[in-house]
Design an enzyme around this catalytic site. Structure first.
Site, PDB file in Angstrom:
ATOM      1  N   ARG A  12     -35.093   1.714  21.615  1.00  0.00           N
ATOM      2  CA  ARG A  12     -35.883   1.074  22.677  1.00  0.00           C
ATOM      3  C   ARG A  12     -36.121   2.077  23.808  1.00  0.00           C
ATOM      4  O   ARG A  12     -35.621   3.204  23.754  1.00  0.00           O
ATOM      5  CB  ARG A  12     -35.207  -0.201  23.192  1.00  0.00           C
ATOM      6  CG  ARG A  12     -33.752  -0.036  23.537  1.00  0.00           C
ATOM      7  CD  ARG A  12     -32.991  -1.351  23.510  1.00  0.00           C
ATOM      8  NE  ARG A  12     -31.568  -1.109  23.583  1.00  0.00           N
ATOM      9  CZ  ARG A  12     -30.865  -1.087  24.713  1.00  0.00           C
ATOM     10  NH1 ARG A  12     -31.472  -1.323  25.856  1.00  0.00           N
ATOM     11  NH2 ARG A  12     -29.571  -0.845  24.703  1.00  0.00           N
ATOM     12  N   GLY A  13     -36.862   1.658  24.809  1.00  0.00           N
ATOM     13  CA  GLY A  13     -37.044   2.455  26.012  1.00  0.00           C
ATOM     14  C   GLY A  13     -37.672   3.820  25.764  1.00  0.00           C
ATOM     15  O   GLY A  13     -38.586   3.977  24.958  1.00  0.00           O
ATOM     16  N   ILE A  14     -37.147   4.814  26.479  1.00  0.00           N
ATOM     17  CA  ILE A  14     -37.703   6.168  26.436  1.00  0.00           C
ATOM     18  C   ILE A  14     -37.580   6.755  25.026  1.00  0.00           C
ATOM     19  O   ILE A  14     -38.506   7.415  24.531  1.00  0.00           O
ATOM     20  CB  ILE A  14     -36.967   7.061  27.465  1.00  0.00           C
ATOM     21  CG1 ILE A  14     -37.274   6.583  28.893  1.00  0.00           C
ATOM     22  CG2 ILE A  14     -37.356   8.525  27.298  1.00  0.00           C
ATOM     23  CD1 ILE A  14     -36.379   7.191  29.971  1.00  0.00           C
ATOM     24  N   ASP A  48     -23.177   5.836  16.822  1.00  0.00           N
ATOM     25  CA  ASP A  48     -22.620   5.786  18.174  1.00  0.00           C
ATOM     26  C   ASP A  48     -22.292   7.226  18.545  1.00  0.00           C
ATOM     27  O   ASP A  48     -21.421   7.848  17.929  1.00  0.00           O
ATOM     28  CB  ASP A  48     -21.366   4.902  18.164  1.00  0.00           C
ATOM     29  CG  ASP A  48     -20.693   4.825  19.529  1.00  0.00           C
ATOM     30  OD1 ASP A  48     -21.053   5.613  20.422  1.00  0.00           O
ATOM     31  OD2 ASP A  48     -19.790   3.984  19.681  1.00  0.00           O
ATOM     32  N   VAL A  49     -22.976   7.756  19.561  1.00  0.00           N
ATOM     33  CA  VAL A  49     -22.802   9.187  19.875  1.00  0.00           C
ATOM     34  C   VAL A  49     -21.434   9.504  20.473  1.00  0.00           C
ATOM     35  O   VAL A  49     -21.107  10.668  20.674  1.00  0.00           O
ATOM     36  CB  VAL A  49     -23.927   9.728  20.798  1.00  0.00           C
ATOM     37  CG1 VAL A  49     -25.277   9.671  20.116  1.00  0.00           C
ATOM     38  CG2 VAL A  49     -23.939   9.018  22.155  1.00  0.00           C
ATOM     39  N   GLY A  77     -28.116   7.040  26.236  1.00  0.00           N
ATOM     40  CA  GLY A  77     -27.398   7.066  27.512  1.00  0.00           C
ATOM     41  C   GLY A  77     -27.090   5.665  27.998  1.00  0.00           C
ATOM     42  O   GLY A  77     -27.736   4.688  27.600  1.00  0.00           O
ATOM     43  N   TYR A 140     -22.595   8.363  36.398  1.00  0.00           N
ATOM     44  CA  TYR A 140     -23.884   8.655  35.743  1.00  0.00           C
ATOM     45  C   TYR A 140     -24.444   9.987  36.256  1.00  0.00           C
ATOM     46  O   TYR A 140     -24.893  10.834  35.472  1.00  0.00           O
ATOM     47  CB  TYR A 140     -24.838   7.501  36.051  1.00  0.00           C
ATOM     48  CG  TYR A 140     -26.195   7.585  35.424  1.00  0.00           C
ATOM     49  CD1 TYR A 140     -26.381   7.314  34.069  1.00  0.00           C
ATOM     50  CD2 TYR A 140     -27.312   7.922  36.180  1.00  0.00           C
ATOM     51  CE1 TYR A 140     -27.645   7.372  33.498  1.00  0.00           C
ATOM     52  CE2 TYR A 140     -28.573   7.983  35.621  1.00  0.00           C
ATOM     53  CZ  TYR A 140     -28.739   7.705  34.278  1.00  0.00           C
ATOM     54  OH  TYR A 140     -29.991   7.768  33.716  1.00  0.00           O
ATOM     55  N   LYS A 144     -25.242  13.388  34.151  1.00  0.00           N
ATOM     56  CA  LYS A 144     -26.610  13.916  34.044  1.00  0.00           C
ATOM     57  C   LYS A 144     -26.715  15.309  34.645  1.00  0.00           C
ATOM     58  O   LYS A 144     -27.486  16.143  34.176  1.00  0.00           O
ATOM     59  CB  LYS A 144     -27.589  12.951  34.723  1.00  0.00           C
ATOM     60  CG  LYS A 144     -27.709  11.595  34.019  1.00  0.00           C
ATOM     61  CD  LYS A 144     -28.202  11.756  32.600  1.00  0.00           C
ATOM     62  CE  LYS A 144     -28.461  10.440  31.887  1.00  0.00           C
ATOM     63  NZ  LYS A 144     -28.925  10.618  30.509  1.00  0.00           N
TER      64      LYS A 144
END
Ligand code: NAP
Length: 234
Positions: A12-14, A48-49, A77, A140, A144
């Site tokens: 999903r998302g980006i 799962d990373v 993320g 977070y 990042k």
């Protein structure tokens, strides 16, 4: 020229928009998902990373079905927000484990075949928050910001093998991650952005696709802001 592209967190998302962008370019695309398998014109593999064994299994499956990964987009993320005094150590460790150590796990595994092929593209999805900081997001932001030093170190290690490593730093994007903040907070973020709005996931996908393109062959160790001007030079 069709490449094998792997996007982590592509359900999903980006990540999803990025996968669709590469599909439209004619590439062979695999996405990883953690909980819910997406459907689309790509291979979806569970991973799962935070689990090295999952990363190994996912890459093996992609290699068997599509071939060695030539473009890696490390996008998976999470957030677990809270002010410092209320933030549990587990919330800090979990976010760094998924966002930063997760990128380490997938980049390390992808590099094996890229070194053999003597070419490759690695794109890490960071955030403007990693560059500016954000109250309530120390975990977070640390994860990042860590991606920037990680990418630049890899860029130096791998440059002689024709592997580029770059970072995309989005500002606020309209995805589940930001929607859970609520409309008021999202509007407050948008008001801080010189362009006056949040990004669409596809606008981030376009920057990622550029860094994977032939036009970006001489770009490595870069941080590309896609933030509507929010970071303004950071
Ligand atoms: P999202 O809509 O919440 O999607 C997150 C994706 O990551 C999902 O595919 C999710 O898989 C996957 N994921 C989460 N934890 C994982 C794990 N442990 N192992 C594997 N996959 C995992 O988020 P998004 O907004 O698209 O964000 C994508 C990336 O952009 C993130 O790195 C985020 O930090 C970054 N970013 C986002 C924004 C923003 O405003 N949205 C701004 C700057 C940077 P499941 O669907 O299976 O749970």
């Amino acid at each position: 020229m069709s490449r094998v592209v792997l996007v982590t967190g592509g359900s999903r998302g980006i990540g999803r928009a990025t996968a669709e962008r590469f599909v439209a370019l004619g590439d062979k695309v695999a996405v990883t998902y953690n909980t819910t398998a997406p459907s689309g014109d790509f291979l979806a593999v569970q991973c799962d990373v935070t689990q090295e064994s999952h990363v190994e299994r996912a890459f093996t499956e992609v290699e068997e079905k599509l071939g060695p990964v030539e473009v890696l987009v490390s996008n998976a993320g999470i957030t677990k927000d809270g002010l410092l005094l209320r933030m549990k150590e587990a919330d800090f460790v979990d976010v760094v484990d998924a966002n930063l150590t997760g990128a380490f796990r997938v980049a390390k595994r992808a590099t094996q075949s890229m070194l053999r092929a003597r070419r490759g593209r690695i794109i890490l999805v960071s955030s403007v928050v990693g560059l500016l900081g954000q109250a309530g997001q120390a975990n977070y932001a640390a994860s990042k910001a860590g991606l920037v030093g990680f990418a630049r170190s890899l860029a130096r290690e791998l440059g002689s093998r024709n592997i580029t490593v770059n970072v995309v730093a989005p500002g606020p994007v309209d995805t589940d991650m930001t929607r859970k903040l609520g409309d008021d907070k999202l509007k407050a973020f948008a008001d801080l952005v010189p362009l006056g709005r949040v990004a669409t996931p596809d606008e981030i996908a376009g920057a990622i696709a550029f860094l994977a393109s032939a036009d970006a062959a001489y770009i490595t160790g870069a941080v590309l802001p896609v933030d509507g001007g929010l970071g303004m030079g950071h």
